[in-house]
Scaffold this motif. Sequence first.
Motif, PDB file in Angstrom:
ATOM      1  N   ILE A 297       0.840  -1.196   0.000  1.00  0.00           N
ATOM      2  CA  ILE A 297       0.000   0.000   0.000  1.00  0.00           C
ATOM      3  C   ILE A 297       0.877   1.249   0.000  1.00  0.00           C
ATOM      4  N   GLN A 298       1.911   1.245   0.815  1.00  0.00           N
ATOM      5  CA  GLN A 298       2.798   2.409   0.828  1.00  0.00           C
ATOM      6  C   GLN A 298       3.580   2.531  -0.484  1.00  0.00           C
ATOM      7  N   ASP A 299       3.861   1.412  -1.134  1.00  0.00           N
ATOM      8  CA  ASP A 299       4.462   1.481  -2.470  1.00  0.00           C
ATOM      9  C   ASP A 299       3.577   2.300  -3.403  1.00  0.00           C
TER      10      ASP A 299
ATOM     11  N   ALA B  80     -16.041  10.360  19.881  1.00  0.00           N
ATOM     12  CA  ALA B  80     -15.364  11.636  20.126  1.00  0.00           C
ATOM     13  C   ALA B  80     -15.279  11.950  21.615  1.00  0.00           C
ATOM     14  N   SER B  81     -16.263  11.494  22.391  1.00  0.00           N
ATOM     15  CA  SER B  81     -16.252  11.741  23.838  1.00  0.00           C
ATOM     16  C   SER B  81     -15.153  10.949  24.533  1.00  0.00           C
ATOM     17  N   ARG B  82     -14.646   9.904  23.866  1.00  0.00           N
ATOM     18  CA  ARG B  82     -13.577   9.075  24.442  1.00  0.00           C
ATOM     19  C   ARG B  82     -12.206   9.382  23.848  1.00  0.00           C
ATOM     20  N   CYS B  83     -12.173   9.820  22.609  1.00  0.00           N
ATOM     21  CA  CYS B  83     -10.904  10.005  21.893  1.00  0.00           C
ATOM     22  C   CYS B  83     -10.130  11.189  22.460  1.00  0.00           C
ATOM     23  N   LEU B  84      -8.830  10.993  22.694  1.00  0.00           N
ATOM     24  CA  LEU B  84      -7.955  12.053  23.185  1.00  0.00           C
ATOM     25  C   LEU B  84      -7.312  12.843  22.051  1.00  0.00           C
ATOM     26  N   THR B  85      -7.561  12.448  20.812  1.00  0.00           N
ATOM     27  CA  THR B  85      -6.923  13.021  19.618  1.00  0.00           C
ATOM     28  C   THR B  85      -5.400  13.072  19.771  1.00  0.00           C
ATOM     29  N   CYS B  86      -4.835  12.049  20.415  1.00  0.00           N
ATOM     30  CA  CYS B  86      -3.387  12.005  20.635  1.00  0.00           C
ATOM     31  C   CYS B  86      -2.621  11.615  19.381  1.00  0.00           C
ATOM     32  N   GLY B  87      -3.289  10.921  18.444  1.00  0.00           N
ATOM     33  CA  GLY B  87      -2.639  10.518  17.211  1.00  0.00           C
ATOM     34  C   GLY B  87      -1.848   9.230  17.310  1.00  0.00           C
ATOM     35  N   ASN B  88      -1.908   8.529  18.439  1.00  0.00           N
ATOM     36  CA  ASN B  88      -1.183   7.263  18.562  1.00  0.00           C
ATOM     37  C   ASN B  88      -1.532   6.295  17.432  1.00  0.00           C
ATOM     38  N   CYS B  89      -2.820   6.252  17.087  1.00  0.00           N
ATOM     39  CA  CYS B  89      -3.253   5.293  16.067  1.00  0.00           C
ATOM     40  C   CYS B  89      -2.570   5.567  14.731  1.00  0.00           C
ATOM     41  N   THR B  90      -2.355   6.831  14.399  1.00  0.00           N
ATOM     42  CA  THR B  90      -1.704   7.149  13.131  1.00  0.00           C
ATOM     43  C   THR B  90      -0.207   6.884  13.193  1.00  0.00           C
ATOM     44  N   MET B  91       0.391   7.040  14.367  1.00  0.00           N
ATOM     45  CA  MET B  91       1.830   6.811  14.498  1.00  0.00           C
ATOM     46  C   MET B  91       2.182   5.332  14.362  1.00  0.00           C
ATOM     47  N   VAL B  92       1.346   4.449  14.923  1.00  0.00           N
ATOM     48  CA  VAL B  92       1.652   3.016  14.869  1.00  0.00           C
ATOM     49  C   VAL B  92       1.099   2.353  13.615  1.00  0.00           C
ATOM     50  N   CYS B  93       0.196   3.029  12.914  1.00  0.00           N
ATOM     51  CA  CYS B  93      -0.393   2.435  11.712  1.00  0.00           C
ATOM     52  C   CYS B  93       0.682   2.210  10.647  1.00  0.00           C
ATOM     53  N   PRO B  94       0.726   1.038  10.021  1.00  0.00           N
ATOM     54  CA  PRO B  94       1.756   0.774   9.020  1.00  0.00           C
ATOM     55  C   PRO B  94       1.512   1.423   7.674  1.00  0.00           C
ATOM     56  N   THR B  95       0.337   2.058   7.481  1.00  0.00           N
ATOM     57  CA  THR B  95       0.060   2.684   6.187  1.00  0.00           C
ATOM     58  C   THR B  95      -0.076   4.201   6.263  1.00  0.00           C
ATOM     59  N   CYS B  96      -0.354   4.781   7.432  1.00  0.00           N
ATOM     60  CA  CYS B  96      -0.455   6.237   7.535  1.00  0.00           C
ATOM     61  C   CYS B  96       0.863   6.859   7.080  1.00  0.00           C
ATOM     62  N   PHE B  97       0.770   7.926   6.295  1.00  0.00           N
ATOM     63  CA  PHE B  97       1.974   8.435   5.640  1.00  0.00           C
ATOM     64  C   PHE B  97       2.141   9.949   5.737  1.00  0.00           C
ATOM     65  N   CYS B  98       1.246  10.654   6.393  1.00  0.00           N
ATOM     66  CA  CYS B  98       1.265  12.112   6.374  1.00  0.00           C
ATOM     67  C   CYS B  98       2.505  12.683   7.065  1.00  0.00           C
ATOM     68  N   THR B  99       3.018  13.773   6.507  1.00  0.00           N
ATOM     69  CA  THR B  99       4.191  14.441   7.065  1.00  0.00           C
ATOM     70  C   THR B  99       3.986  15.948   7.051  1.00  0.00           C
ATOM     71  N   THR B 100       4.816  16.636   7.817  1.00  0.00           N
ATOM     72  CA  THR B 100       4.909  18.085   7.769  1.00  0.00           C
ATOM     73  C   THR B 100       6.389  18.435   7.805  1.00  0.00           C
ATOM     74  N   THR B 101       6.712  19.717   7.776  1.00  0.00           N
ATOM     75  CA  THR B 101       8.109  20.133   7.826  1.00  0.00           C
ATOM     76  C   THR B 101       8.340  21.049   9.015  1.00  0.00           C
ATOM     77  N   GLU B 102       9.545  20.977   9.562  1.00  0.00           N
ATOM     78  CA  GLU B 102       9.947  21.822  10.672  1.00  0.00           C
ATOM     79  C   GLU B 102      11.284  22.468  10.328  1.00  0.00           C
ATOM     80  N   ASP B 103      11.369  23.772  10.495  1.00  0.00           N
ATOM     81  CA  ASP B 103      12.621  24.496  10.309  1.00  0.00           C
ATOM     82  C   ASP B 103      13.187  24.850  11.672  1.00  0.00           C
ATOM     83  N   VAL B 104      14.456  24.573  11.882  1.00  0.00           N
ATOM     84  CA  VAL B 104      15.108  24.846  13.160  1.00  0.00           C
ATOM     85  C   VAL B 104      16.409  25.589  12.904  1.00  0.00           C
TER      86      VAL B 104
END
Length: 384
Positions: free
Chosen positions: A135-137, A267-291
């Motif tokens: 899928i990521q391919d 929604a009343s239970r979800c913390l919107t922490c994003g853990n599910c997207t971090m451990v998911c093997p197909t989630c692919f979204c990124t952003t950029t950070e300048d330091v």
Amino acid sequence: MSTQVPAAVAETVLSREQLPELVEVLRQRGLTVIGPTVRDGAIVLDEIESAAELPYGWGTYLDAGTYRLRPRPDGAAFANAAGPQSWKTYLHPARVRQWTADRVNGRVSVEAESETPVRFAFLGVRPCDLRAIQIQDRVLNAGPQADPVYRNRRSGALLVAVECTEPGGTCFCASMGTGPAAGPGYDLVLTELVDDHGHRFWVRSGSAEGAEILGDLPREPVAADLRERARSAVQGAVELMGRAMPETDLRRLMSETLEAPRWDDVASRCLTCGNCTMVCPTCFCTTTEDVTDLTGDHAERWRVWDSCFDLDFSHLPGGPVRASPRSRYRQWLTHKLGTWHDQFGTSGCVGCGRCVVWCPVAIDITEEAAALYDWTRHVPDGAE
């Protein structure tokens, strides 16, 4: 990626004592072997130099919001379910430096980051993760806008899959059609057997390179009854799945339940922490950070994983498009099970169960899908 050939090109049987020869052959070919090993109370992926580092004798207990190791008396190496990492960690890293900039004597120079090529051998790729790589391919390695980091790492990766004979309590790959038997895409595939006849691995090739590697391993004739026992063990895993998706068209289900009251419940239970997207093997979204450093003379740009649960993920000049937890959870689930088909031609879920295990409030994707399905069967026609 190796040229695919029929999986029956070559096969052999390796004993537990012979398995180290597989790792040694891979290393001799210049491959960096990544495999499962025990660390910090979990089975994680890391570079291994010997098969002795595999998690022999360790299984896993998995439930919603729960992960722990458990000892196994049979000494099996791969009788454990998906851990907190997937192979995305190596193919689509969480942090990638894109360029550096330096100011010297009033002049600024910018240098693009170049990655030293590394050839990986992934040992122990589960069938669900094998599908996730495919899928990521499609997402990251197809078309004119392929991600160069992913393409570089994926092009040299050799995949050694391991079929599942004992799924975890949160696994539901059977209902997603992604396991427990390995589908196409591997270079080698192993099926582990531990019974009265001993501890051994039925090994088959799935590519030309896989067949070459098999040629460097001890060759033993494979008895028909061993094949039958191996296939029965894998088929038996279907009945041991701890979870299942409802038997319905999930893509259609997502489109028909956008206003279901269940979204408010989750929604009343979800913390919107994003853990599910971090451990998911197909989630692919990124952003950029300048330091920059403290002097302001050195700057770097990094690409990092991002999550659709982040409030800023959909931020526009007028504010975030998805401001509520309800809208962000709904976006994630409807994309994963529904609109992913529209973008990429498949589901974005492979049934690994990681999002269930690593959710701190134990939200279960299969339970949510089942609740939406039940709502469609009981809501009056034309009612919301």
